[in-house]
Design a protein around this motif. Structure first.
Motif: not given
Length: 852
Positions: A252-258, A283-288
């Motif tokens: 998740n390359a964004g700024t909010a959870a997906a 998927l949290a921001p910056g998560g994998f």
């Protein structure tokens, strides 16, 4: 020797009505207040000042003010009935016990007005002779007239313009100063009247403005929401080396959870079943998030990994021709190109080493979200195939979009039946004609615009006759020229000069390399520079609404011409709170019609009478009909979920609220995109104009026939998306709320904020806001017989905004009819969602008739 010392003090009486300036609370419009603000003469000391107010019908009011230890008097005497014949009497005894002060003056209380009166306090000192009159001045404190922060919701990392308005009646004792504060985020200049605010983290932010004249001041505040946006992409692919099996990693390359529940993965074979992400997966921001795919399909070489959202829209893809030595991984995570690195399943990629992905590693980040980079080094050549995509024209060709193929092999190839497709699997293929052969090093181009348009973001995909994906290329913005491989057939795609059917211009180009993870070119309306012109009308632009008439968020406009019995109406739509306005010209400004509850606008709702539609565009169809159509992008009561709807309302309905008569929800038919980046624009084009122009219906692949669409009314509605700048045409069935898409074409700009069709001239105007410098693209139907674009809307011109129109957030446009032409010009309107300088509607002009 006895002297009389006369001291004069100026008393200001302010008659205020509830709702003006917000300084004093009032009970009703026929009650006023007296505000006292005065500074005592030097050397005069009082303990109390008594007042007595008398007025008509025996009205009296008395009291006293404690001014001990103070050199000023500040108080408010409220609840005075509107009328004339009032008198105020002030009396006081100085602290010396002997000096007596008294003065009086008549005044009136006028609801909604401001009255000022001077009272001279004559102070007589005992045992002295002579007199002197000392005139002192009062300091009137400044007031905040209003502040605007628009839009009220902005993505993290985005910026909005702040507007402050204040006044100081006496301009003393010092010039007015401004001071902004923000509970979070950053301000460009806290002491500026109109600074810029930037969101740095998700959440609610309080923005406050304080003004001061050096002695006293006023303040006001407002709240904006900083919204994080998720952005899910493929981050790492293991196709060969894992002892358990093949897997694909998302980030998740964004700024909010997906919420990625139900998202789907597929290889290059459409006959394989999907691998589906389990429900409840976030998927949290910056998560994998890594998922094994080998039990459903294997990842070979050449092959592709494709990511789809739950609705089946292609979101991201990556293709390769040979297995990686380790894994193919984005560097940096989420945004960079794919390179060959050490496997790091479920963790940050090992970006410190590894070999390049080579000529087959195309990052395919177009898809529906279109937020990652342009494709890298070319796409995946199919197994044993020498045919690859070599050049893509998505925007600037006057004929239409096209794709060029080349043969990198050593022998001629039969490409009969090979197929091209964009990023939408629901579109029809463009098929290479039978008997087509491509020599080694040869080039073959084919126009695709008559079947599908290449937008931005978008993708070009090449399939062999068996339906196997052979090559692909993705981009996020249009090229300034074209995207072409350098060197031909094997190199990465760069933004270069178009060379249709010939070797690519690899010595330079319009925009440089497409880059690894970043779209090539300059953005904006790439490829249209030759069509750009100065504003065609006069440069004079004026404000035509009252200051503060709309606090902010006035987004769309639609002009309804006058008739013999009814005045012209300028319809305006506001996106928060959701309101429809019926505006009439009063000779100086456009103001709300006071009749039939239109005075403060009418709040709009969905079919069931609930909800707060985020309303962006408005359009009339049949001008004599009471219906009006509104484009919306979500329900503000559930503002984290896209809901792209066209809503129909009856403007003759009574009351202050309107309930939709129809709801055409287009969400599933349109690309997925970030929150608040959706259905911005709408306009209506009559069937008569479409039939006369030979409009090409993409749904039937034939000339448009209105009878094909029962209950659709008398025309087609064209809508525009903010996130991709693409225009879509729909036949809307009024009987059952179904719809059919009949056209899709790029606007030539990265965003669309409003559309307006000039019915008498035949021009379709597409407006972008300050994202594109407030340029307008103007289309017209190609009516040239045998033209390759016959029946399609083609770009006629791109116009810069008038020099005197500020580069603000102009999201709506309206056009006056030919009947209102004066000296060859007619009015053109813009609505400013940001309400710059407290004004939301501005007026300029365009030439009458056909002017290009």
């Amino acid at each position: 020797m006895r002297n009389n010392l006369f001291r004069s003090i100026v008393l200001a009486l302010f008659v205020l009505v509830l709702g003006t300036l917000g300084c004093v609370s009032h009970q009703s419009d026929d009650v006023g207040s007296v505000g006292i603000a005065l500074q005592l003469a030097s050397g005069l000391s009082l303990n109390t000042v008594s007042y007595n107010i008398s007025g008509p019908a025996g009205f009296t009011r008395s009291g006293s003010l404690d001014v001990s230890q103070s050199g000023t008097v500040s108080a408010t005497i409220g609840g005075l009935p509107a009328g004339s014949g009032f008198t105020i009497v002030l009396t006081s005894t100085a602290t010396d016990g002997t000096t007596q002060c008294m003065g009086s003056a008549p005044f009136s209380v006028t609801a909604g007005a401001t009255t000022s009166v001077t009272v001279h306090l004559l102070c007589h000192e005992a045992a002295k002779t002579g007199s002197v009159l000392v005139n002192e001045t009062i300091n009137v404190c400044p007031l905040v007239d209003g502040l605007s922060a628009s839009p009220a919701e902005v993505l993290v990392g985005g910026s909005i313009a702040l507007t402050g308005a204040a006044h100081d009646t006496d301009g003393a004792p010092a010039a007015l100063s401004y001071h902004w504060t923000a509970s979070a985020g950053t301000l460009s200049d806290a002491s500026a009247q109109n600074p810029t605010f930037t969101c740095t983290a998700a959440g609610s932010v309080t923005l406050a403005l304080a003004v001061s004249d050096g002695d006293c001041g006023d303040s006001a505040s407002t709240t904006v929401t900083c919204t994080g946006a998720p952005h899910v992409v493929i981050n790492e692919v293991e196709s060969n080396g894992d002892p358990v099996g093949d897997w694909v990693e998302l980030t998740n390359a964004g700024t909010a959870a997906a919420d990625i529940s139900g998202w789907k993965l597929l290889d290059n074979d459409d006959t394989h079943p999907f691998v589906v992400v389990p429900n409840g997966t976030t998927l949290a921001p910056g998560g994998f998030y890594a998922i094994y795919v080998f039990q459903t399909f294997g990842l070979g070489a050449p092959d592709s990994a494709r990511l789809y959202d739950p609705a089946g829209n292609l979101v991201d893809s990556f293709s390769w021709t040979t297995h990686a030595a380790g894994t193919y991984s984005r560097c940096p995570d989420g945004t960079g190109p794919f390179i060959d690195t050490t496997p790091t399943r479920g963790a940050a990629n090992a970006c410190g080493g590894g070999g390049a992905a080579g000529a087959g590693g195309a990052t395919g980040a177009a898809g529906a979200t279109g937020a990652s980079g342009a494709a890298g080094a070319g796409g995946a050549a199919g197994a044993g195939s020498s045919i690859v995509i070599n050049e893509v024209e998505s925007n600037g060709d006057p004929v239409g979009d096209w794709v060029e193929l080349t043969n990198i092999g050593t022998s001629a190839a039969d490409i009969s039946g090979w197929k091209l497709l964009d990023n939408d699997d629901t579109h029809a293929f463009v098929v290479v004609p039978d008997g087509t052969s491509l020599a080694p090093g040869g080039f073959y181009f084919i126009y695709v615009f008559q079947t599908f348009g290449l937008g931005a973001p978008d993708m070009a995909r090449l399939f062999n006759p068996a339906g196997t994906l052979v090559d692909s290329y993705s981009w996020t913005t249009h090229a300034v020229g074209t995207y072409g491989r350098c060197p031909d057939g094997t190199g990465p795609f760069v933004d270069s000069t178009p060379t249709q059917g010939a070797p690519n211009a690899c010595g330079g180009g319009a925009g440089g390399a497409a880059g690894a993870g970043g779209a090539a070119g300059a953005g904006g309306s790439g490829g249209l520079a030759a069509n750009e012109f100065p504003w065609p009308g006069t440069d004079t632009v004026i404000t035509v609404d009252d200051a503060g008439e709309f606090a902010s968020n006035l987004s769309g406009l639609s002009y309804q011409p006058a008739t013999r019995t009814d005045p012209a109406v300028l319809w305006g739509i506001q996106n928060g709170p959701s309101k429809l306005y019926r505006l009439l010209w009063n000779g100086t400004t456009w103001e709300s019609d006071p009749a039939n509850s239109w005075g403060a606008g009418k709040t709009i709702h969905y079919l069931d009478g609930t909800g707060d539609p985020d309303s962006e565009g408005v359009s009339k169809a049949e001008l004599a009909d009471s219906s009006i159509y509104v484009s919306t992008e979500r329900d503000n009561d559930n503002n984290q979920v896209n809901r792209f709807s066209v809503l129909r309302y009856d403007t003759n309905a009574s009351g202050t609220d309107l309930t939709a008569q129809n709801d055409w929800e287009l969400t599933a038919d349109l690309p997925a995109m970030g929150i608040n980046l959706g259905l911005e624009a709408i306009t209506y084009v009559p069937d008569t104009a479409l039939v006369a122009g030979g409009f090409f219906d993409e749904a039937t692949n034939a000339t448009y026939n209105p009878s094909s669409y029962p209950n659709h009314g008398t025309g087609i509605f064209f809508v525009g998306l903010e996130s991709n700048g693409v225009i879509y045409g729909y036949a809307l069935n009024h009987a059952d709320n179904t719809f059919t898409r009949v056209a899709t074409f790029a606007s030539g700009q990265v965003s669309i904020m409003d559309l307006s069709y000039d019915r008498e001239v035949g021009y379709l105007w597409a407006q972008c806001d300050n994202t594109c410098g407030n340029k307008a693209t103007v289309f017209r139907l190609d009516v040239t017989p045998a033209s390759p674009t016959a029946g399609h809307f083609e770009v006629g011109s791109v116009f810069d905004r008038p020099d005197s129109l500020p580069d603000s957030n102009f999201e709506g446009i309206g056009i006056a009819p030919e009947a209102e032409c004066v000296a060859g010009q007619k009015h053109f309107f813009w609505s400013d969602d940001s309400a710059l300088d407290m004004h939301s509607i501005r007026r300029g002009s365009i030439p009458c008739g056909v002017f290009f």
